[in-house]
Design a protein around this motif. Structure first.
Motif, PDB file in Angstrom:
ATOM      1  N   PRO A 250     -43.863 -16.759 -26.016  1.00 18.43           N
ATOM      2  CA  PRO A 250     -44.004 -15.599 -26.910  1.00 18.43           C
ATOM      3  C   PRO A 250     -44.334 -14.328 -26.132  1.00 18.43           C
ATOM      4  CG  PRO A 250     -45.903 -17.067 -27.085  1.00 18.43           C
ATOM      5  CD  PRO A 250     -44.894 -17.786 -26.266  1.00 18.43           C
ATOM      6  N   VAL A 251     -43.641 -13.247 -26.480  1.00 17.55           N
ATOM      7  CA  VAL A 251     -43.901 -11.945 -25.859  1.00 17.55           C
ATOM      8  C   VAL A 251     -44.960 -11.250 -26.716  1.00 17.55           C
ATOM      9  CG1 VAL A 251     -42.899  -9.737 -25.165  1.00 17.55           C
ATOM     10  CG2 VAL A 251     -41.539 -11.840 -24.988  1.00 17.55           C
ATOM     11  N   VAL A 252     -46.161 -11.186 -26.199  1.00 20.61           N
ATOM     12  CA  VAL A 252     -47.301 -10.718 -26.986  1.00 20.61           C
ATOM     13  C   VAL A 252     -47.207  -9.218 -27.257  1.00 20.61           C
ATOM     14  CG1 VAL A 252     -49.815 -10.440 -27.026  1.00 20.61           C
ATOM     15  CG2 VAL A 252     -48.797 -12.540 -26.106  1.00 20.61           C
ATOM     16  N   ARG A 253     -47.370  -8.875 -28.518  1.00 17.29           N
ATOM     17  CA  ARG A 253     -47.419  -7.469 -28.918  1.00 17.29           C
ATOM     18  C   ARG A 253     -48.856  -7.024 -29.115  1.00 17.29           C
ATOM     19  NH1 ARG A 253     -43.054  -7.155 -33.707  1.00 17.29           N
ATOM     20  NH2 ARG A 253     -43.650  -4.961 -33.636  1.00 17.29           N
ATOM     21  N   MET A 254     -49.709  -7.914 -29.612  1.00 12.85           N
ATOM     22  CA  MET A 254     -51.142  -7.606 -29.700  1.00 12.85           C
ATOM     23  C   MET A 254     -51.932  -8.898 -29.896  1.00 12.85           C
ATOM     24  SD  MET A 254     -51.720  -6.069 -33.550  1.00 12.85           S
ATOM     25  CE  MET A 254     -50.078  -5.448 -33.917  1.00 12.85           C
ATOM     26  N   THR A 255     -53.119  -8.919 -29.321  1.00 12.91           N
ATOM     27  CA  THR A 255     -54.081  -9.985 -29.581  1.00 12.91           C
ATOM     28  C   THR A 255     -55.374  -9.318 -30.022  1.00 12.91           C
ATOM     29  OG1 THR A 255     -53.153 -11.607 -28.044  1.00 12.91           O
ATOM     30  CG2 THR A 255     -55.492 -11.799 -28.541  1.00 12.91           C
ATOM     31  N   CYS A 256     -55.885  -9.742 -31.166  1.00 14.47           N
ATOM     32  CA  CYS A 256     -57.096  -9.161 -31.744  1.00 14.47           C
ATOM     33  C   CYS A 256     -58.197 -10.216 -31.701  1.00 14.47           C
ATOM     34  CB  CYS A 256     -56.843  -8.706 -33.177  1.00 14.47           C
ATOM     35  SG  CYS A 256     -55.388  -7.622 -33.338  1.00 14.47           S
ATOM     36  N   SER A 257     -59.169  -9.999 -30.851  1.00 14.33           N
ATOM     37  CA  SER A 257     -60.253 -10.970 -30.668  1.00 14.33           C
ATOM     38  C   SER A 257     -61.542 -10.439 -31.277  1.00 14.33           C
ATOM     39  CB  SER A 257     -60.454 -11.240 -29.168  1.00 14.33           C
ATOM     40  OG  SER A 257     -59.288 -11.806 -28.601  1.00 14.33           O
ATOM     41  N   TRP A 258     -62.083 -11.212 -32.218  1.00 11.80           N
ATOM     42  CA  TRP A 258     -63.329 -10.851 -32.889  1.00 11.80           C
ATOM     43  C   TRP A 258     -64.437 -11.802 -32.455  1.00 11.80           C
ATOM     44  CZ3 TRP A 258     -63.622  -6.813 -36.474  1.00 11.80           C
ATOM     45  CH2 TRP A 258     -62.398  -6.306 -36.948  1.00 11.80           C
ATOM     46  N   LYS A 259     -65.618 -11.241 -32.223  1.00 10.54           N
ATOM     47  CA  LYS A 259     -66.809 -12.054 -31.963  1.00 10.54           C
ATOM     48  C   LYS A 259     -67.955 -11.516 -32.811  1.00 10.54           C
ATOM     49  CE  LYS A 259     -65.659 -13.485 -27.253  1.00 10.54           C
ATOM     50  NZ  LYS A 259     -66.111 -13.589 -25.833  1.00 10.54           N
ATOM     51  N   SER A 260     -68.742 -12.435 -33.352  1.00 10.30           N
ATOM     52  CA  SER A 260     -69.879 -12.033 -34.181  1.00 10.30           C
ATOM     53  C   SER A 260     -70.931 -13.132 -34.144  1.00 10.30           C
ATOM     54  CB  SER A 260     -69.439 -11.793 -35.624  1.00 10.30           C
ATOM     55  OG  SER A 260     -69.202 -13.032 -36.279  1.00 10.30           O
ATOM     56  N   ASP A 261     -71.994 -12.920 -34.911  1.00  8.62           N
ATOM     57  CA  ASP A 261     -73.030 -13.952 -35.002  1.00  8.62           C
ATOM     58  C   ASP A 261     -72.500 -15.229 -35.646  1.00  8.62           C
ATOM     59  OD1 ASP A 261     -74.868 -12.356 -33.801  1.00  8.62           O
ATOM     60  OD2 ASP A 261     -75.968 -11.823 -35.625  1.00  8.62           O
ATOM     61  N   LYS A 262     -71.421 -15.110 -36.436  1.00  2.00           N
ATOM     62  CA  LYS A 262     -70.871 -16.276 -37.124  1.00  2.00           C
ATOM     63  C   LYS A 262     -69.962 -17.119 -36.235  1.00  2.00           C
ATOM     64  CE  LYS A 262     -71.064 -14.725 -41.929  1.00  2.00           C
ATOM     65  NZ  LYS A 262     -70.280 -14.524 -43.184  1.00  2.00           N
ATOM     66  N   GLY A 263     -69.284 -16.493 -35.276  1.00  2.00           N
ATOM     67  CA  GLY A 263     -68.343 -17.227 -34.443  1.00  2.00           C
ATOM     68  C   GLY A 263     -67.297 -16.308 -33.844  1.00  2.00           C
ATOM     69  N   GLU A 264     -66.099 -16.863 -33.618  1.00  2.82           N
ATOM     70  CA  GLU A 264     -65.024 -16.115 -32.985  1.00  2.82           C
ATOM     71  C   GLU A 264     -63.709 -16.303 -33.736  1.00  2.82           C
ATOM     72  OE1 GLU A 264     -64.516 -17.011 -28.877  1.00  2.82           O
ATOM     73  OE2 GLU A 264     -66.643 -16.773 -28.374  1.00  2.82           O
ATOM     74  N   ILE A 265     -62.880 -15.252 -33.706  1.00  2.83           N
ATOM     75  CA  ILE A 265     -61.520 -15.316 -34.255  1.00  2.83           C
ATOM     76  C   ILE A 265     -60.591 -14.634 -33.256  1.00  2.83           C
ATOM     77  CG2 ILE A 265     -59.976 -14.662 -36.137  1.00  2.83           C
ATOM     78  CD1 ILE A 265     -62.422 -14.442 -37.953  1.00  2.83           C
ATOM     79  N   HIS A 266     -59.504 -15.310 -32.921  1.00  2.00           N
ATOM     80  CA  HIS A 266     -58.500 -14.738 -32.022  1.00  2.00           C
ATOM     81  C   HIS A 266     -57.137 -14.815 -32.716  1.00  2.00           C
ATOM     82  CE1 HIS A 266     -61.384 -14.877 -28.656  1.00  2.00           C
ATOM     83  NE2 HIS A 266     -61.743 -16.043 -29.177  1.00  2.00           N
ATOM     84  N   THR A 267     -56.519 -13.668 -32.934  1.00  2.00           N
ATOM     85  CA  THR A 267     -55.219 -13.619 -33.603  1.00  2.00           C
ATOM     86  C   THR A 267     -54.210 -12.919 -32.698  1.00  2.00           C
ATOM     87  OG1 THR A 267     -56.128 -13.620 -35.834  1.00  2.00           O
ATOM     88  CG2 THR A 267     -53.931 -12.661 -35.559  1.00  2.00           C
TER      89      THR A 267
END
Length: 211
Positions: A107-124
């Motif tokens: 896959p040719v990445v156009r964007m990766t949005c990485s979230w971190k918080s007290d609850k955990g992590e999300i990577h899209t």
């Protein structure tokens, strides 16, 4: 034949040698670009497999171009107002345990949005892939613990292990993957998928959903 007046044979030889040296030098400098040039020429000549596309084939100026574009207002608010929430945009490779599939589909990445918080992590990650990526994902991902289902004109594959949930969705030359570790905003992946794959909805309907 009589020699034309005004020409100097020695000077002509010197000029010829200098020109030849310049041509050779330019050829040496151009060598690193040879593979890319050959690949481009092959594509223009029709060497791509039938149905395959390049990343440029799939780019659409109406598609999301930054992380904020992926989220309806309600979901965006839920993310940014979570305690210690931090968003890091990048073009990093997808975060997933399905490494062999990522390598196969490239896959040719156009964007990766990485979230971190007290609850955990999300990577899209949003990327472009060949239009047959859905078929490849359906064949390969179940062997890696994913369950795949048809979602209109695309395929969605999900894997859950303890607090980690991974979702990979492909269709129409697009790739959308999300890795959620202990942090699960309501219906996160579907709501993002609706933005990426442009699902029609009544204006304001998505924002009215609970976050």
């Amino acid at each position: 034949m009589a020699r034309v007046g005004g020409r100097n044979a020695i000077f002509a030889w010197i000029v010829g040698l200098v020109c030849a040296a310049v041509v050779v030098g330019l050829g040496v400098l151009a060598l690193p670009m040879l593979p890319a040039t050959v690949g481009w020429m092959a594509q223009q000549a029709g060497d791509r497999p039938p149905g395959a596309t390049t990343a440029d084939d799939e780019l659409d100026p109406t598609d999301p171009v930054e992380c904020r574009d992926l989220y309806v207002d309600a979901l965006w608010s839920a993310l940014v107002w979570t305690d210690e929430s931090v968003l890091t945009p990048s073009t990093d490779a997808p975060t997933t345990t399905a490494t062999p599939v990522v390598e196969a589909l490239s896959p040719v990445v156009r964007m990766t949005c990485s979230w971190k918080s007290d609850k955990g992590e999300i990577h899209t990650t949003v990327a472009t892939v060949a239009t047959d990526a859905g078929a490849i994902a359906t064949a390969a991902l179940p062997g890696l613990g994913f369950a795949c289902t048809e979602q209109e004109a695309r395929v969605r594959c999900v894997r859950t292990e303890e607090e980690l949930t991974e979702t990979i969705e492909t269709g129409g030359g697009l790739w959308l993957s999300t890795s959620q570790n202990a942090w699960y905003p309501v219906d996160y992946h579907r709501r993002v998928a609706d933005r990426v794959f442009v699902v029609d909805e009544t204006p304001g309907e998505a924002d009215a959903e609970s976050s």
